[in-house]
Scaffold this motif. Structure first.
Motif, PDB file in Angstrom:
ATOM      1  N   VAL A 189      -7.029  41.047  20.278  1.00 12.41           N
ATOM      2  CA  VAL A 189      -6.307  41.081  21.553  1.00 12.41           C
ATOM      3  C   VAL A 189      -5.411  42.311  21.630  1.00 12.41           C
ATOM      4  O   VAL A 189      -5.313  42.970  22.670  1.00 12.41           O
ATOM      5  CB  VAL A 189      -5.502  39.789  21.747  1.00 12.41           C
ATOM      6  CG1 VAL A 189      -4.683  39.866  23.016  1.00 12.41           C
ATOM      7  CG2 VAL A 189      -6.446  38.608  21.809  1.00 12.41           C
ATOM      8  N   MET A 190      -4.806  42.650  20.499  1.00 13.42           N
ATOM      9  CA  MET A 190      -3.981  43.847  20.506  1.00 13.42           C
ATOM     10  C   MET A 190      -4.850  45.074  20.773  1.00 13.42           C
ATOM     11  O   MET A 190      -4.440  46.007  21.475  1.00 13.42           O
ATOM     12  CB  MET A 190      -3.258  43.994  19.176  1.00 13.42           C
ATOM     13  CG  MET A 190      -2.097  44.940  19.272  1.00 13.42           C
ATOM     14  SD  MET A 190      -1.428  45.251  17.669  1.00 13.42           S
ATOM     15  CE  MET A 190      -0.341  43.900  17.461  1.00 13.42           C
ATOM     16  N   GLY A 191      -6.043  45.049  20.220  1.00 14.58           N
ATOM     17  CA  GLY A 191      -6.984  46.138  20.486  1.00 14.58           C
ATOM     18  C   GLY A 191      -7.271  46.266  21.967  1.00 14.58           C
ATOM     19  O   GLY A 191      -7.248  47.362  22.534  1.00 14.58           O
ATOM     20  N   ILE A 192      -7.505  45.117  22.612  1.00 16.69           N
ATOM     21  CA  ILE A 192      -7.767  45.153  24.056  1.00 16.69           C
ATOM     22  C   ILE A 192      -6.571  45.742  24.781  1.00 16.69           C
ATOM     23  O   ILE A 192      -6.708  46.536  25.706  1.00 16.69           O
ATOM     24  CB  ILE A 192      -8.073  43.727  24.571  1.00 16.69           C
ATOM     25  CG1 ILE A 192      -9.379  43.245  23.971  1.00 16.69           C
ATOM     26  CG2 ILE A 192      -8.137  43.706  26.088  1.00 16.69           C
ATOM     27  CD1 ILE A 192      -9.678  41.791  24.232  1.00 16.69           C
ATOM     28  N   MET A 193      -5.389  45.389  24.282  1.00 15.42           N
ATOM     29  CA  MET A 193      -4.192  45.892  24.948  1.00 15.42           C
ATOM     30  C   MET A 193      -4.089  47.410  24.855  1.00 15.42           C
ATOM     31  O   MET A 193      -3.645  48.053  25.810  1.00 15.42           O
ATOM     32  CB  MET A 193      -2.959  45.248  24.326  1.00 15.42           C
ATOM     33  CG  MET A 193      -1.677  45.674  24.985  1.00 15.42           C
ATOM     34  SD  MET A 193      -0.251  45.184  24.039  1.00 15.42           S
ATOM     35  CE  MET A 193      -0.132  46.500  22.861  1.00 15.42           C
ATOM     36  N   ILE A 194      -4.488  47.988  23.710  1.00 20.71           N
ATOM     37  CA  ILE A 194      -4.287  49.440  23.578  1.00 20.71           C
ATOM     38  C   ILE A 194      -5.493  50.262  24.013  1.00 20.71           C
ATOM     39  O   ILE A 194      -5.443  51.490  23.965  1.00 20.71           O
ATOM     40  CB  ILE A 194      -3.836  49.842  22.150  1.00 20.71           C
ATOM     41  CG1 ILE A 194      -4.870  49.441  21.116  1.00 20.71           C
ATOM     42  CG2 ILE A 194      -2.477  49.284  21.839  1.00 20.71           C
ATOM     43  CD1 ILE A 194      -4.497  49.890  19.723  1.00 20.71           C
ATOM     44  N   ILE A 195      -6.564  49.588  24.460  1.00 21.66           N
ATOM     45  CA  ILE A 195      -7.710  50.360  24.969  1.00 21.66           C
ATOM     46  C   ILE A 195      -7.280  51.385  26.024  1.00 21.66           C
ATOM     47  O   ILE A 195      -7.640  52.548  25.923  1.00 21.66           O
ATOM     48  CB  ILE A 195      -8.792  49.420  25.539  1.00 21.66           C
ATOM     49  CG1 ILE A 195      -9.563  48.765  24.408  1.00 21.66           C
ATOM     50  CG2 ILE A 195      -9.765  50.199  26.429  1.00 21.66           C
ATOM     51  CD1 ILE A 195     -10.539  47.715  24.874  1.00 21.66           C
ATOM     52  N   PRO A 196      -6.495  50.966  27.022  1.00 14.55           N
ATOM     53  CA  PRO A 196      -6.153  51.959  28.050  1.00 14.55           C
ATOM     54  C   PRO A 196      -5.380  53.158  27.506  1.00 14.55           C
ATOM     55  O   PRO A 196      -5.530  54.257  28.022  1.00 14.55           O
ATOM     56  CB  PRO A 196      -5.325  51.180  29.063  1.00 14.55           C
ATOM     57  CG  PRO A 196      -5.025  49.884  28.443  1.00 14.55           C
ATOM     58  CD  PRO A 196      -6.000  49.632  27.381  1.00 14.55           C
ATOM     59  N   PHE A 197      -4.583  52.951  26.463  1.00 15.77           N
ATOM     60  CA  PHE A 197      -3.867  54.098  25.895  1.00 15.77           C
ATOM     61  C   PHE A 197      -4.856  55.123  25.385  1.00 15.77           C
ATOM     62  O   PHE A 197      -4.808  56.304  25.701  1.00 15.77           O
ATOM     63  CB  PHE A 197      -2.998  53.673  24.704  1.00 15.77           C
ATOM     64  CG  PHE A 197      -1.758  52.982  25.107  1.00 15.77           C
ATOM     65  CD1 PHE A 197      -0.582  53.684  25.229  1.00 15.77           C
ATOM     66  CD2 PHE A 197      -1.780  51.634  25.391  1.00 15.77           C
ATOM     67  CE1 PHE A 197       0.565  53.050  25.618  1.00 15.77           C
ATOM     68  CE2 PHE A 197      -0.646  50.992  25.782  1.00 15.77           C
ATOM     69  CZ  PHE A 197       0.534  51.698  25.899  1.00 15.77           C
ATOM     70  N   ILE A 198      -5.756  54.614  24.543  1.00 15.73           N
ATOM     71  CA  ILE A 198      -6.717  55.533  23.943  1.00 15.73           C
ATOM     72  C   ILE A 198      -7.590  56.132  25.024  1.00 15.73           C
ATOM     73  O   ILE A 198      -7.806  57.342  25.082  1.00 15.73           O
ATOM     74  CB  ILE A 198      -7.569  54.792  22.900  1.00 15.73           C
ATOM     75  CG1 ILE A 198      -6.665  54.361  21.754  1.00 15.73           C
ATOM     76  CG2 ILE A 198      -8.703  55.668  22.423  1.00 15.73           C
ATOM     77  CD1 ILE A 198      -7.385  53.847  20.564  1.00 15.73           C
ATOM     78  N   SER A 199      -8.069  55.285  25.918  1.00 17.47           N
ATOM     79  CA  SER A 199      -9.019  55.791  26.889  1.00 17.47           C
ATOM     80  C   SER A 199      -8.365  56.803  27.812  1.00 17.47           C
ATOM     81  O   SER A 199      -8.945  57.850  28.079  1.00 17.47           O
ATOM     82  CB  SER A 199      -9.654  54.615  27.635  1.00 17.47           C
ATOM     83  OG  SER A 199      -9.517  54.769  28.995  1.00 17.47           O
ATOM     84  N   SER A 200      -7.144  56.526  28.266  1.00 16.04           N
ATOM     85  CA  SER A 200      -6.636  57.487  29.240  1.00 16.04           C
ATOM     86  C   SER A 200      -6.139  58.762  28.559  1.00 16.04           C
ATOM     87  O   SER A 200      -6.313  59.857  29.100  1.00 16.04           O
ATOM     88  CB  SER A 200      -5.609  56.848  30.171  1.00 16.04           C
ATOM     89  OG  SER A 200      -4.323  57.095  29.776  1.00 16.04           O
ATOM     90  N   LEU A 201      -5.588  58.642  27.340  1.00 23.26           N
ATOM     91  CA  LEU A 201      -5.191  59.876  26.632  1.00 23.26           C
ATOM     92  C   LEU A 201      -6.418  60.694  26.243  1.00 23.26           C
ATOM     93  O   LEU A 201      -6.448  61.919  26.405  1.00 23.26           O
ATOM     94  CB  LEU A 201      -4.382  59.542  25.382  1.00 23.26           C
ATOM     95  CG  LEU A 201      -2.943  59.097  25.633  1.00 23.26           C
ATOM     96  CD1 LEU A 201      -2.314  58.585  24.353  1.00 23.26           C
ATOM     97  CD2 LEU A 201      -2.141  60.256  26.167  1.00 23.26           C
ATOM     98  N   ALA A 202      -7.440  60.009  25.735  1.00 27.41           N
ATOM     99  CA  ALA A 202      -8.639  60.740  25.318  1.00 27.41           C
ATOM    100  C   ALA A 202      -9.334  61.347  26.535  1.00 27.41           C
ATOM    101  O   ALA A 202      -9.854  62.461  26.466  1.00 27.41           O
ATOM    102  CB  ALA A 202      -9.597  59.801  24.568  1.00 27.41           C
ATOM    103  N   ASP A 203      -9.311  60.624  27.630  1.00 23.87           N
ATOM    104  CA  ASP A 203      -9.896  61.160  28.865  1.00 23.87           C
ATOM    105  C   ASP A 203      -9.179  62.456  29.254  1.00 23.87           C
ATOM    106  O   ASP A 203      -9.810  63.445  29.618  1.00 23.87           O
ATOM    107  CB  ASP A 203      -9.748  60.113  29.978  1.00 23.87           C
ATOM    108  CG  ASP A 203     -10.341  60.583  31.290  1.00 23.87           C
ATOM    109  OD1 ASP A 203     -11.513  60.971  31.278  1.00 23.87           O
ATOM    110  OD2 ASP A 203      -9.630  60.580  32.302  1.00 23.87           O
ATOM    111  N   ASP A 204      -7.863  62.440  29.136  1.00 26.99           N
ATOM    112  CA  ASP A 204      -7.109  63.660  29.460  1.00 26.99           C
ATOM    113  C   ASP A 204      -7.529  64.820  28.575  1.00 26.99           C
ATOM    114  O   ASP A 204      -7.743  65.921  29.064  1.00 26.99           O
ATOM    115  CB  ASP A 204      -5.605  63.419  29.304  1.00 26.99           C
ATOM    116  CG  ASP A 204      -5.043  62.542  30.401  1.00 26.99           C
ATOM    117  OD1 ASP A 204      -5.780  62.319  31.378  1.00 26.99           O
ATOM    118  OD2 ASP A 204      -3.901  62.093  30.279  1.00 26.99           O
ATOM    119  N   VAL A 205      -7.612  64.573  27.263  1.00 23.46           N
ATOM    120  CA  VAL A 205      -7.941  65.713  26.406  1.00 23.46           C
ATOM    121  C   VAL A 205      -9.385  66.151  26.611  1.00 23.46           C
ATOM    122  O   VAL A 205      -9.681  67.337  26.526  1.00 23.46           O
ATOM    123  CB  VAL A 205      -7.662  65.458  24.912  1.00 23.46           C
ATOM    124  CG1 VAL A 205      -6.200  65.265  24.670  1.00 23.46           C
ATOM    125  CG2 VAL A 205      -8.464  64.331  24.361  1.00 23.46           C
TER     126      VAL A 205
END
Ligand SMILES: Nc1ncnc2c1ncn2[C@@H]1O[C@H](COP(=O)(O)OP(=O)(O)OP(=O)(O)O)[C@@H](O)[C@H]1O
Ligand SMILES: [Mg+2]
Lengths: 457, 288
Positions: free
Chosen positions: A315-331
């Motif tokens: 569940v914590m993983g699901i919570m941090i998906i958007p962090f990784i996805s939106s930061l990685a999308d930016d880079v």
């Protein structure tokens, strides 16, 4: 009272602004003017407002202390014979009397008289405040507006005032942080006076509950933080295993494959995940995922505990998906288009381009994104509190029940222990270590991200 | 004292009226030798739109075998756009539409079952701005051979890299630091690296977009030599802003103006005896 005074200061400032502006505008007609009229106005407004406001604030803060000590000094000698507690009670009675609250009359002979003194002093102070503050504000108006001349550098004064203002604002932010860290350090020292540092850092047993039983003494409490930290890391690890691949893949999809219309809808939807309160994730973890994981495990013949690191981690993983996805999308989108074209022009396919050119180019940024996500996972409380458990269990098996630093901090501060009890103080020590962990992760991440930014410049 | 005389009002006026007449492009016919026998690449009626804006108007132009074709024209006239049609690089631009017929060896490249990957491995490109990958020098050159499986054993790859760097005139400068990041090279070195990268896959056609704009005269001379060399095996289209370069390296020259192909001619003839007034104005420096 103070409210009216505030309004009055504001009014004076406002009229100061218009007076200054008009006078300066009148000057413009003839000659070239050093500063624009509104700067003259602003400067006068600041002069009318700031010193008066400062004085008002100071007055409001100091008034009670000054008046109280004056009243106290007027009391007859028998007051000073009273013990500490009695003296406080007596002062309270006086102030109650002054406010018209008639409660338990202890019949102090001098109370009546002191209360009336208090009332008159309060009144006097109020009048004095009004007079002083208005005089300051108005005289500032008079002096400041007399300086409106064509070559007066009003712009510079305003600029200076603005600089001071932003300096103070940032100073408040920085000082708050420093104060928090200092208090953390200070309380932790108190803890380490009772529990040796090496025991805390390397001890394998965490059981602060024993310590509250006074007959056994604090020394029997176990304060080895290793299981707590291993639990934290285990859950963060599971979380990153879940969020890493999914977040990265969705970032690649959004950045490279999705057509703009899909992207415009899907990306904000994914980022909505970040807006869900962690409490909601917490009961989702405890009520839905944990039983599911358990059943699944049992059907496979695995002994899964009702609360497991796995469930909390997922569940914590699901919570941090958007962090990784939106930061990685930016880079990934920051990788220059010219590199993509260079690769396509060599006859590379899209997936080859992503694998061999875009990923390596964006790698530092992606690592940075991961580290930020991990530090977020480590600091997370609600999900683990609800789904992982409270048991400090030293294990690497994600099917077992573990606990985390943040949960133990919560546990340590719940209940009614003394504040200098090692159990309570352990919260500060845990917080301190947690702070250092996330600090190091963040610094590391920022360093990597920064180096990455420089690469294309 | 040196006096710089302003361009005469009269000629400017003439020029503008001429421009306006060119804008009515229906009546503009390309003048000159735009077609060749047995072309390597042939373009017929190529038009390009970026969204609603038309960037190229009905271009007819062949690239001959073993020929260097120079594309010249004022900034923004569509030279890059034309080059990018030939390796379908415009596909990557949102909203860009290419109409018309473009054939390589008689095969239509925009055909629905044409393979863009194999097209691009046959048609190499050197971009206007150097774009080395953020990898080592070696990996930059080895990139193409690796993805196309051209390289067998490790030392074969070494040979390919060395040969490509030598032909691009970069070998001496970088032979001792092949495994350092390519982004650490100077602008001119990066451009030569990109040329080496393009020729490492042995393309049949090479499109060069102002390859020498960041190079010093010595490196430029080397690239021009290379182009001359490459002509023996390949077909080359080169965009350049230097008339001298066009005159030195190319056999034919095409002059573009505001999306129109105004004139194509044998280079020597075109520079000595342009047939269109627009071409003449550009060549003699009255415009551009
Ligand atoms: N990606 C794009 N989107 C929209 N318009 C474009 C795009 N690329 C080029 N154009 C337009 O197409 C026209 C031709 O551009 P192109 O880059 O082909 O010019 P060029 O001849 O290469 O110029 P230069 O000599 O300055 O490189 C220009 O008007 C330009 O604004
Ligand atoms: Mg161009």
């Amino acid at each position: 009272m103070t409210i009216y005074l505030l309004a009055a200061i504001l009014l004076v400032s406002l009229s100061g602004f218009y007076i200054g502006k008009n006078r300066a505008s009148a000057l413009v007609v003839g000659a070239r003017i050093q500063s624009l009229p509104q700067y003259h106005g602003l400067r006068i407004a600041l002069w009318c407002g700031l010193p008066a406001l400062f004085l008002l604030g100071l007055w409001v803060v100091l008034e009670p202390f000054v008046i109280q000590s004056l009243v106290r000094n007027s009391l007859p000698p028998e007051f000073f014979n009273l013990s500490g507690d009695e003296a406080i009670l007596a002062m309270m009675e006086i102030s109650n009397l002054a406010q018209g609250i008639v409660g338990t009359q202890s019949g102090l002979p001098y109370a009546e008289q002191a209360a009336s003194l208090l009332i008159s002093m309060n009144q006097l102070s109020d009048y004095a405040m009004i007079v002083v503050v208005s005089v300051v504000s108005l005289s500032a108006l008079v002096v400041a507006q007399s300086k409106v001349t064509a070559d007066f550098p009003a712009l510079e004064s305003v600029e200076k005032a603005f600089n001071v203002f932003i300096f103070l604002s940032s100073a408040v932010a920085v000082l708050t942080t420093v104060a928090i860290v200092l208090s953390l350090l200070f309380e932790s020292f108190k803890f380490f006076e009772q529990v040796p540092l090496h025991e805390f850092l390397f001890g394998l047993k965490w059981n602060p509950q024993i310590a509250i039983r006074a007959d056994q003494g604090a020394s029997t409490g176990a304060f080895g933080a290793v299981p707590v930290f291993s639990g934290t890391l285990l859950i963060a690890f599971v979380a990153i295993l879940v969020a890493g691949p999914i977040g990265l893949a969705s970032a690649v999809y959004f950045a490279e494959y999705a057509n703009p219309r899909v992207r415009d809808v899907a990306k904000p939807t994914l980022e909505l995940l970040a807006g869900i309160p962690t409490v909601v994730y917490g009961f989702f973890a405890a009520l839905t995922v944990a039983p599911l994981v358990r059943e699944l495990g049992l059907s496979l013949g695995l002994a899964v505990e009702a609360r497991s690191a796995l469930a909390a981690g997922i569940v914590m993983g699901i919570m941090i998906i958007p962090f990784i996805s939106s930061l990685a999308d930016d880079v990934i989108t920051a990788v220059p288009q010219s590199l993509r074209e260079g690769s396509y022009a060599m006859g590379a396919t899209q997936s080859e381009t992503i694998k061999y050119v875009i990923f390596p180019a964006a790698l530092p940024g992606i690592v940075g994104a991961f580290l930020l996500a991990i530090s977020r996972a480590i600091g997370e409380t609600m999900i683990v509190a609800m789904a992982a458990g409270l048991n400090a269990n030293l294990t690497a098996n994600p099917l077992e029940n573990v606990t985390t630093v943040t949960v133990q901090i919560v546990v340590a501060l719940i209940g009614d222990q003394e504040f200098d009890d090692p159990k309570t103080l352990s919260a500060f020590a845990l917080g301190l270590i947690l702070f250092f962990m996330t600090l190091i992760l963040n610094v590391f991440a920022l360093m990597i991200v920064k180096r990455y930014r420089e690469q294309y410049e | 004292m040196i006096e710089i005389s302003p361009p005469s009002k009269k000629s400017e006026k003439n020029f503008t009226t001429r421009l306006e007449s060119v804008d009515e492009f229906d009546r503009v016919e390309t003048v000159g030798e735009m077609f060749v026998d047995r072309p390597k690449v042939s373009c017929l009626g190529v038009s390009v739109h970026y969204g609603d804006k038309q960037a190229l108007f009905n271009i007819n132009l062949d690239l001959g075998r073993n020929e260097v074709l120079a594309l010249i024209g004022p900034s923004g006239c569509g030279k890059t756009t034309f080059l990018r049609c030939i390796n379908r690089m415009n596909d990557t631009i949102e909203g860009c539409r290419v109409d018309g017929e473009i054939k390589i060896e008689g095969a239509e490249i925009n055909h629905s079952d044409a393979d863009v990957v194999s097209l691009r491995s046959k048609v190499g490109m050197v971009f206007q701005k150097p774009n080395p990958f953020p990898k080592s020098i070696f990996d930059n050159i080895a990139y193409g051979p690796r993805i196309h499986g051209l390289s067998g054993p490790k030392n074969e790859l070494d040979d390919i890299v060395e040969a490509a760097l030598k032909r691009a005139g970069l070998w001496e400068e970088v032979s001792d630091r092949l495994h350092t990041p390519a982004t650490g090279l100077s602008g001119g070195q990066q451009q030569r690296l990109c040329i080496a990268r393009a020729i490492a896959v042995n393309p049949e056609v090479i499109l060069m977009d102002e390859p020498c704009s960041a190079l010093d005269p010595i490196a430029t001379a080397r690239i021009e030599e290379l182009i001359d060399d490459l002509r023996e095996k390949f077909t080359i289209a080169i965009v350049t802003h230097s008339m001298h370069q066009a005159a030195r390296v190319s056999q034919r020259t095409a002059y573009f103006h505001m999306g129109h192909l105004v004139e194509v001619g044998v280079t020597d003839q075109m520079f000595t005896n342009p047939r269109q007034r627009l071409t003449e104005d550009y060549i003699t420096g009255r415009f551009g």
